[in-house]
Design a protein around this motif. Sequence first.
Motif, PDB file in Angstrom:
ATOM      1  N   PRO A 148      -5.509  -1.374 -10.334  1.00 48.08           N
ATOM      2  CA  PRO A 148      -6.022  -1.174 -11.692  1.00 48.08           C
ATOM      3  C   PRO A 148      -6.129   0.301 -12.080  1.00 48.08           C
ATOM      4  O   PRO A 148      -6.790   1.084 -11.392  1.00 48.08           O
ATOM      5  CB  PRO A 148      -7.417  -1.820 -11.641  1.00 48.08           C
ATOM      6  N   ASP A 181      -5.514   1.299   8.486  1.00 47.58           N
ATOM      7  CA  ASP A 181      -6.290   0.067   8.390  1.00 47.58           C
ATOM      8  C   ASP A 181      -5.521  -1.011   7.625  1.00 47.58           C
ATOM      9  O   ASP A 181      -5.414  -2.152   8.085  1.00 47.58           O
ATOM     10  CB  ASP A 181      -7.625   0.371   7.700  1.00 47.58           C
ATOM     11  N   ARG A 239      -3.860  -4.395   9.243  1.00 44.11           N
ATOM     12  CA  ARG A 239      -4.295  -5.685   8.720  1.00 44.11           C
ATOM     13  C   ARG A 239      -3.087  -6.543   8.314  1.00 44.11           C
ATOM     14  O   ARG A 239      -2.991  -7.719   8.652  1.00 44.11           O
ATOM     15  CB  ARG A 239      -5.204  -5.449   7.506  1.00 44.11           C
ATOM     16  N   LEU A 269      -7.220  12.944   6.953  1.00 44.18           N
ATOM     17  CA  LEU A 269      -7.725  11.905   7.847  1.00 44.18           C
ATOM     18  C   LEU A 269      -8.259  10.680   7.098  1.00 44.18           C
ATOM     19  O   LEU A 269      -8.167   9.550   7.576  1.00 44.18           O
ATOM     20  CB  LEU A 269      -8.812  12.495   8.740  1.00 44.18           C
ATOM     21  N   ARG A 283      -8.455   6.672 -12.646  1.00 41.12           N
ATOM     22  CA  ARG A 283      -7.928   5.413 -13.204  1.00 41.12           C
ATOM     23  C   ARG A 283      -7.814   5.550 -14.709  1.00 41.12           C
ATOM     24  O   ARG A 283      -8.699   6.095 -15.370  1.00 41.12           O
ATOM     25  CB  ARG A 283      -8.839   4.251 -12.838  1.00 41.12           C
ATOM     26  N   ASP A 319      -5.047   1.756  -3.834  1.00 44.67           N
ATOM     27  CA  ASP A 319      -6.380   1.555  -4.402  1.00 44.67           C
ATOM     28  C   ASP A 319      -7.435   2.350  -3.620  1.00 44.67           C
ATOM     29  O   ASP A 319      -8.384   2.877  -4.192  1.00 44.67           O
ATOM     30  CB  ASP A 319      -6.706   0.056  -4.349  1.00 44.67           C
ATOM     31  N   ARG A 320      -7.249   2.419  -2.320  1.00 39.57           N
ATOM     32  CA  ARG A 320      -8.240   3.093  -1.474  1.00 39.57           C
ATOM     33  C   ARG A 320      -8.062   4.597  -1.417  1.00 39.57           C
ATOM     34  O   ARG A 320      -9.041   5.342  -1.282  1.00 39.57           O
ATOM     35  CB  ARG A 320      -8.181   2.525  -0.050  1.00 39.57           C
ATOM     36  N   PRO A 374      -8.931   7.785  -4.875  1.00 35.07           N
ATOM     37  CA  PRO A 374     -10.084   8.691  -5.054  1.00 35.07           C
ATOM     38  C   PRO A 374      -9.998   9.945  -4.192  1.00 35.07           C
ATOM     39  O   PRO A 374     -10.428  11.016  -4.609  1.00 35.07           O
ATOM     40  CB  PRO A 374     -11.281   7.826  -4.625  1.00 35.07           C
TER      41      PRO A 374
END
Lengths: 583, 113
Positions: A474, A232, A236, A224, A563, A553-554, A557
């Motif tokens: 990055p 999102d 966008r 989720l 990274r 990027d989001r 994690p």
Amino acid sequence: MSSEPLGYDAPPRWGWIASPMWAIEQAYGRARNKDAAVDHARVRIFFVLAIFFAAFAFLAFGATRAALFSDAGDRGAYKPLYDTARADLVDRNGRLLAADLLHYGLYVDPREIWNADEIRKALRTELPQIEAHRLERALAGKKRAYVLGSLTPAVRNRVNALGLPGVTFEPEEHRAYPLGATAAHVIGFADPAGVGLAGAERAFNDEIRARSDSGKPVALSIDLRIQGALEDELERAAIKHQVKGAVGIVTNVQTGEILGLASYPDFDPNDPGASSADAQVNRAGSTVFEMGSTFKAFTVAAGLDAGVATPQSRFDATKPFKLGYRTIHDYHAARKVLTLVEVFQHSSNIGTAKLGVALGPERLRHYFDVLGLTKPAKVELVESARPLTPKVWNEDAVASTSFGHGINVTPLALSRAMGALLNGGRTIPLTLLKRDPGYRPDGVQALSPQTSQQMLYMMRANVTGGSGGSADAPGLRVGGKTGTGEKYDPSIRGYSHSKQVSSFAAVFPTSGAPSDTRYFVLILMDEPKPTKDTYGYSTGGWTAAPAAGRTIDRIAPFLGVARDMTPFDPFASPETAKVEDGR
Amino acid sequence: MRVLDWKVRGFRLVDLVALGLLIVLMLGVYLAKTLAGRERGEIARVEKQISQERQRVRLLEAEVAHLEAPARIERLSVDYLGMAPPVAAREIAPQALAEHAVEEPPKRKETTP
């Protein structure tokens, strides 16, 4: 007593019962001799008492057993009331996606109503969603009738508080989707009869219904958190570029698990009828697109795997390539001799078409077949659509399909095939079900692991020095391929230069062995419009790649991808300068 | 005198014992049924309560899922807290925290001569 002789020769083993019985007989015999009439009555009383004794002993035993060993209250698990019951749907972390919740149906019994106008007015004020004709029919009828369903306990309490005669409620199960539009196309929806109509609700209908008894949920593969970030970023980008539609997909290339799947526009599965049919379309599985240059990854992989080319093979892109009646141009001509890496980075149509010709129609078609591009994507969703492929695989088909024209596939089919390029060469099925850690599905070895390794490097090189630069995140070693396919416009009977399908197929991390766990991300936009900051371009590199980069990027994690800032650019050379058009 | 011939106030002892046992059994059956019925009633009441609590729990779970929906949390955090996804430069792995920790030099107490 035992010393007295018995009246008959009883076997020794029956002596313990024969002796007292014989003694009773003798006692009654003596009594009969004294007062036979009285004794007859006593014998009868004795036998009646004995029968009652036996009967009550039996009843006592039954009653005690029922009281002590009854299974009443031994139903620990929740059991839904009706056959329409469905098990919960949860994400891979156990977060609730869909559940049967207790609701109420409203019934009206006209026989108990003496003032229909009052009931009509009260119900329509409290429940504006009530259908007028249904209420009128119930009020004018002669027996209790169902009027409205899916009422929450709060609404029921509110109506009950009005004290309306003849208005009653019956409990009913109602499928609820507490997340609203989030993951709507993945979850799908079920009808009031408990039959799945779309998405996972339909794909796993039998299992969901079978599990309703056990109370165990069906765990989907999506996460989720990833789904939320993907939706999102997709929304966008879709709003920014005023797209007709958009698709976002995140998969684990080693397990085939779909970790996130978004289709824009979306809808609320709690009330699918309120949305347009277009919004309910799952564009990831049921819409086919001409993907454009994203397909070059397959042609390049096929060329490498067949031994037709190496990353350093050179292709003359100084002038347009004539093939039969066609002349193939580069969108942003480099006008020079390019290595295969540069062909990939510059997204050269000429170079790719020449590689396709070197492969030949049969071999190219073979690779498309084993990568699953000529069949519906292997995934549980019934929405998985058939691709549109060339009827005849000749040089003309090679020229078109080598750079993603003349072949239409679904984003899910593209994701599955891309997974094979990035996981060591195995074409595996995609799945919407959560798999155990270490799960490796059976698949077809479409490419060699070495080819897969080369493709990982090539895709990384395309981000570090090619058209996918805006997707870089990055330290996450993102690789990818941009794609821009012009759409066929029936009104002009040809390809439109203003209507495009722009996409970016990304992978991260590209470092490590081909068999390592990595993730594929696809962002696709249908007819994106250019904006000021894209300098009038609406190609994949300008529209989809940035969204893919932000998504990666989001979500990194959540996926445990650390990274690593170590430079990674094995093919860097002065010739592989970043191209500007992003095609 | 035989045991079966013993009498108490004109009634044979064996009949009286049998009658007593019968009364005990009848009482036992009555009590067992009554107690069992009471227990069943209690079990049914508790079962109903459990069922209602389960329904409430499910409703609350659904409400929590709704309140924790990613889109809603994101909207609230952006609108009310001005939050945004962290940029890469602000991320750090727990094991790298020590490297980035800045040790402040111990402050010297200034003393007047």
